[in-house]
Scaffold this motif. Structure first.
Motif, PDB file in Angstrom:
ATOM      1  N   VAL A 206      14.898 -79.388 -27.715  1.00  0.00           N
ATOM      2  CA  VAL A 206      13.445 -79.498 -27.790  1.00  0.00           C
ATOM      3  C   VAL A 206      12.936 -78.962 -29.129  1.00  0.00           C
ATOM      4  N   ASP A 207      13.622 -77.940 -29.674  1.00  0.00           N
ATOM      5  CA  ASP A 207      13.239 -77.374 -30.982  1.00  0.00           C
ATOM      6  C   ASP A 207      13.307 -78.414 -32.096  1.00  0.00           C
ATOM      7  N   MET A 208      14.280 -79.316 -32.022  1.00  0.00           N
ATOM      8  CA  MET A 208      14.581 -80.185 -33.166  1.00  0.00           C
ATOM      9  C   MET A 208      13.947 -81.561 -33.107  1.00  0.00           C
ATOM     10  N   PHE A 209      13.789 -82.114 -31.918  1.00  0.00           N
ATOM     11  CA  PHE A 209      13.395 -83.516 -31.821  1.00  0.00           C
ATOM     12  C   PHE A 209      11.946 -83.652 -31.366  1.00  0.00           C
ATOM     13  N   ASP A 210      11.312 -84.711 -31.839  1.00  0.00           N
ATOM     14  CA  ASP A 210       9.966 -84.998 -31.384  1.00  0.00           C
ATOM     15  C   ASP A 210      10.017 -85.401 -29.916  1.00  0.00           C
ATOM     16  N   PRO A 211       8.914 -85.261 -29.184  1.00  0.00           N
ATOM     17  CA  PRO A 211       8.935 -85.489 -27.737  1.00  0.00           C
ATOM     18  C   PRO A 211       9.516 -86.830 -27.311  1.00  0.00           C
ATOM     19  N   ALA A 212       9.300 -87.882 -28.103  1.00  0.00           N
ATOM     20  CA  ALA A 212       9.818 -89.195 -27.717  1.00  0.00           C
ATOM     21  C   ALA A 212      11.344 -89.211 -27.738  1.00  0.00           C
ATOM     22  N   ASN A 213      11.939 -88.656 -28.788  1.00  0.00           N
ATOM     23  CA  ASN A 213      13.395 -88.666 -28.906  1.00  0.00           C
ATOM     24  C   ASN A 213      14.082 -87.575 -28.092  1.00  0.00           C
ATOM     25  N   VAL A 214      13.313 -86.571 -27.678  1.00  0.00           N
ATOM     26  CA  VAL A 214      13.883 -85.546 -26.805  1.00  0.00           C
ATOM     27  C   VAL A 214      14.455 -86.182 -25.543  1.00  0.00           C
ATOM     28  N   SER A 215      13.795 -87.218 -25.065  1.00  0.00           N
ATOM     29  CA  SER A 215      14.245 -87.872 -23.833  1.00  0.00           C
ATOM     30  C   SER A 215      15.669 -88.382 -23.958  1.00  0.00           C
ATOM     31  N   TYR A 216      16.005 -88.980 -25.106  1.00  0.00           N
ATOM     32  CA  TYR A 216      17.368 -89.456 -25.321  1.00  0.00           C
ATOM     33  C   TYR A 216      18.364 -88.289 -25.317  1.00  0.00           C
ATOM     34  N   MET A 217      18.040 -87.280 -26.120  1.00  0.00           N
ATOM     35  CA  MET A 217      18.991 -86.203 -26.339  1.00  0.00           C
ATOM     36  C   MET A 217      19.183 -85.338 -25.095  1.00  0.00           C
ATOM     37  N   ILE A 218      18.114 -85.137 -24.333  1.00  0.00           N
ATOM     38  CA  ILE A 218      18.247 -84.372 -23.091  1.00  0.00           C
ATOM     39  C   ILE A 218      19.184 -85.098 -22.133  1.00  0.00           C
ATOM     40  N   CYS A 219      19.096 -86.432 -22.107  1.00  0.00           N
ATOM     41  CA  CYS A 219      19.986 -87.218 -21.243  1.00  0.00           C
ATOM     42  C   CYS A 219      21.444 -87.012 -21.628  1.00  0.00           C
ATOM     43  N   ILE A 220      21.725 -87.073 -22.918  1.00  0.00           N
ATOM     44  CA  ILE A 220      23.104 -86.922 -23.385  1.00  0.00           C
ATOM     45  C   ILE A 220      23.600 -85.498 -23.128  1.00  0.00           C
ATOM     46  N   TRP A 221      22.754 -84.515 -23.419  1.00  0.00           N
ATOM     47  CA  TRP A 221      23.138 -83.114 -23.222  1.00  0.00           C
ATOM     48  C   TRP A 221      23.410 -82.810 -21.743  1.00  0.00           C
ATOM     49  N   SER A 222      22.521 -83.243 -20.876  1.00  0.00           N
ATOM     50  CA  SER A 222      22.709 -82.959 -19.445  1.00  0.00           C
ATOM     51  C   SER A 222      23.885 -83.738 -18.876  1.00  0.00           C
ATOM     52  N   SER A 223      24.140 -84.938 -19.399  1.00  0.00           N
ATOM     53  CA  SER A 223      25.289 -85.721 -18.924  1.00  0.00           C
ATOM     54  C   SER A 223      26.606 -85.043 -19.303  1.00  0.00           C
ATOM     55  N   ALA A 224      26.617 -84.386 -20.457  1.00  0.00           N
ATOM     56  CA  ALA A 224      27.818 -83.625 -20.835  1.00  0.00           C
ATOM     57  C   ALA A 224      28.088 -82.530 -19.819  1.00  0.00           C
ATOM     58  N   GLY A 225      27.008 -81.941 -19.280  1.00  0.00           N
ATOM     59  CA  GLY A 225      27.167 -80.933 -18.247  1.00  0.00           C
ATOM     60  C   GLY A 225      27.703 -81.506 -16.955  1.00  0.00           C
ATOM     61  N   VAL A 226      27.321 -82.722 -16.623  1.00  0.00           N
ATOM     62  CA  VAL A 226      27.827 -83.364 -15.405  1.00  0.00           C
ATOM     63  C   VAL A 226      29.298 -83.736 -15.557  1.00  0.00           C
ATOM     64  N   LEU A 227      29.677 -84.187 -16.749  1.00  0.00           N
ATOM     65  CA  LEU A 227      31.060 -84.605 -16.972  1.00  0.00           C
ATOM     66  C   LEU A 227      32.032 -83.429 -16.929  1.00  0.00           C
ATOM     67  N   GLY A 228      31.541 -82.216 -17.202  1.00  0.00           N
ATOM     68  CA  GLY A 228      32.408 -81.048 -17.129  1.00  0.00           C
ATOM     69  C   GLY A 228      33.019 -80.866 -15.752  1.00  0.00           C
ATOM     70  N   PRO A 229      32.206 -80.783 -14.697  1.00  0.00           N
ATOM     71  CA  PRO A 229      32.764 -80.666 -13.348  1.00  0.00           C
ATOM     72  C   PRO A 229      33.599 -81.870 -12.927  1.00  0.00           C
ATOM     73  N   VAL A 230      33.310 -83.046 -13.488  1.00  0.00           N
ATOM     74  CA  VAL A 230      34.076 -84.234 -13.120  1.00  0.00           C
ATOM     75  C   VAL A 230      35.478 -84.184 -13.731  1.00  0.00           C
ATOM     76  N   PHE A 231      35.575 -83.840 -15.009  1.00  0.00           N
ATOM     77  CA  PHE A 231      36.873 -83.801 -15.681  1.00  0.00           C
ATOM     78  C   PHE A 231      37.689 -82.578 -15.289  1.00  0.00           C
ATOM     79  N   GLY A 232      37.033 -81.528 -14.812  1.00  0.00           N
ATOM     80  CA  GLY A 232      37.751 -80.316 -14.449  1.00  0.00           C
ATOM     81  C   GLY A 232      38.872 -80.545 -13.450  1.00  0.00           C
ATOM     82  N   PRO A 233      38.574 -81.098 -12.270  1.00  0.00           N
ATOM     83  CA  PRO A 233      39.643 -81.355 -11.295  1.00  0.00           C
ATOM     84  C   PRO A 233      40.668 -82.367 -11.794  1.00  0.00           C
ATOM     85  N   LEU A 234      40.216 -83.321 -12.615  1.00  0.00           N
ATOM     86  CA  LEU A 234      41.143 -84.328 -13.149  1.00  0.00           C
ATOM     87  C   LEU A 234      42.182 -83.679 -14.057  1.00  0.00           C
TER      88      LEU A 234
END
Length: 532
Positions: A206-234
């Protein structure tokens, strides 16, 4: 580009060792530059006598002149919103990898639970505490670290670096633990120290991106968090049976060590309050005028210990006092609880029912991965055409980011019923895997819409808001696996998932309610933005 290194840990260390002679700021090299930033004295009704300072500054007649003018060309370049795309991408990648690395530290342990039971002679429930305690630690950590990162005197970079440094060091006693109590104590501590990126990482974006582009980056950042628990058991499914549970600890420690080295050189400060605070300090030193202050210093001039404690408790108070934040976080907690309870149900389904090996059980999580990739691609397209295209137009409201949650709220119970009742020997194993893939529709649409909605609605306190969300997710993720064996052994896979599906049905109205009434609720809050 060179100016970005000033506020990195490497840059600050070099400046300290050299007495600020290396990596100097432009206004330290050329005094004429800071003179332009110092407000001129008021001449209306006053006689302003010029007094020569050591650095040649004027005697300012105003009380506590504010030096937060982002329009100043030098300060304009220091504004994170104006940094180059390369630097923004580099910082975002660090946040995503670190988010992934800390989250994978929780679930990669699960395939090694059987080894832990044998090594320490504990029951299945006690072995599960290794997952739960780490989760509790990374849930509590952001409640302290995130408000601290919003303090102008501290900023984000130092907290990111030194907590990650402690996280890595504490993996040594964790990996070499000689008994279960020792292991659990250090799992809590490592979770606590590794947690800032899970919430404050969103604040950095949020510090770096304008509100419109924050939406893209928040999606990518939060998805990285979801992939962590998925790849862990694998990954853990292939590593633990061969190398033992301790090697699951060393793997993510190496990953986080690489991130730490990168952060040392390439993670500048992104907090605007901290950048302005440090600039005001430089101007005071250059001019000898102690009245030059940033806005945050003026606001905090009369702060007491009580005020500081209120700031530190901000993540708790915002989470519990804001209806939007509380209910959205509760929903996110349910999602994470279901995801973590699956860490315990997958061995029962694919091991006991379908006869998969430990390694094959890890591969069963690929259904969630495939679902995430497909759903995230569609969601990003919606962000581009459904949010960004409307963001800067009159009439935009934060609630406009919520429609995807309508689909997600329906997908979650469908997924639970599908997964639970298709897990039978008479039905091919691909069916429960497809059911688990449907879960990602709920995860991607609900998580990302939630983060975007809260980030847009509470931009000033984004890190604290995300910290509260992390706490809710951690509480559910820590508690659900503990009763998973009893739930599925007593009720069975189908009825157990149906119970969770029934709870998910109760949450369906939440996004619809906030879509319709969220604006009114926001305007009743003193913390949310009212200009949209």
């Amino acid at each position: 580009m060179a100016s970005r290194f000033h506020s990195t840990v490497f840059g600050q260390l070099v400046r300290a060792v050299s007495g600020n002679k290396v990596f100097r700021y432009p206004d330290e090299i050329d005094p004429s530059l800071w003179r332009k930033a110092v407000p001129s004295p008021s001449s209306e009704g006053e006689n302003s006598d010029s007094v020569t300072k050591d650095a040649g500054a004027q005697d300012l007649t105003a009380t506590n002149p504010i030096v937060d003018d982002w329009e100043d060309i030098l300060l304009h370049l220091q504004n994170p919103h104006n940094w180059s795309a390369v630097w923004k991408a580099a910082i975002s990648v660090q946040m995503c990898i670190l988010n992934f690395g800390v989250y994978i530290a929780s679930s990669i342990y699960v395939p090694g639970e059987q080894n832990v039971m044998l090594d320490f002679g504990v029951s299945e429930t006690v072995a599960t505490l290794g997952l739960s305690f780490f989760t509790v630690g990374y849930g509590l950590g952001p409640m302290l670290w995130s408000p601290m990162s919003e303090m102008p005197q501290l900023g984000r970079t130092a907290i990111f670096f030194w907590t990650l440094f402690a996280f890595i060091l504490l993996q040594m006693p964790t990996g070499f633990a000689v008994n279960m109590p020792m292991f659990l104590v250090f799992r809590v501590l490592t979770g606590f120290c590794g947690s800032p990126c899970l919430a404050t990482g969103g604040g950095t974006i949020v510090d770096m991106f304008d509100p419109a582009n924050v939406s893209y980056m928040i999606c990518i950042w939060s998805s990285a968090g979801v992939l962590g628990p998925v790849f862990g058991p694998l990954i853990g499914g292939f590593l633990a049976p061969v190398k033992g549970w301790r090697w699951t600890i060393w793997l993510f420690t190496w990953l986080c060590s690489c991130v730490l080295i990168t952060m040392f050189f390439f993670l500048p400060e992104t907090s605007a309050a901290n950048i302005l605070y440090k600039r005001a300090k430089r101007l005071r030193k250059a001019t000898g005028d102690s009245r030059l202050k940033s806005q945050s210093e003026i606001d905090a001039a009369h702060h007491t210990l009580r005020n500081d404690l209120i700031v530190l408790a901000r993540a708790f108070t915002l989470t519990l006092s804001e209806p939007i934040v509380f209910l959205m976080d509760l929903y996110a907690g349910l999602l994470y609880g279901v995801l973590f309870i699956w860490f315990e149900s997958f061995p029962l389904v694919f091991g006991d029912i379908y006869g998969f090996t430990v390694q094959q059980q890890g591969l069963a999580y690929l259904g969630i991965l495939v679902g995430t990739v497909i759903t995230l691609s569609g969601f990003l397209l919606w962000v581009r055409y459904g949010i960004v295209a409307k963001f800067n137009k009159p009439g935009f409201k934060p609630e406009m980011v919520l429609p995807p949650t309508f689909i997600g709220s329906l997908a979650l119970p469908i997924c639970l019923f599908w997964y639970g009742w298709s897990a039978q020997k008479s039905i091919h194993w691909i069916m429960p895997i497809i059911g688990s893939g449907i879960f990602t529709i709920g995860v991607v649409t609900l998580f990302n819409s939630l983060f975007n909605y809260l980030g847009i609605s509470y931009p000033v306190y984004a890190a604290s808001i995300f910290a509260g969300s992390a706490l809710f997710r951690a509480c559910f993720a820590a508690s659900f696996p503990l009763f998973a064996p009893a739930l599925f052994h007593h009720l069975g896979i189908g009825p157990g998932n149906s119970l969770l599906g029934g709870i998910a049905i109760c949450f369906i109205p939440i996004p619809f309610v906030f879509y319709k009434y969220g604006g009114k609720i926001r305007h009743m809050s003193k913390n949310a933005r009212h200009d949209l």
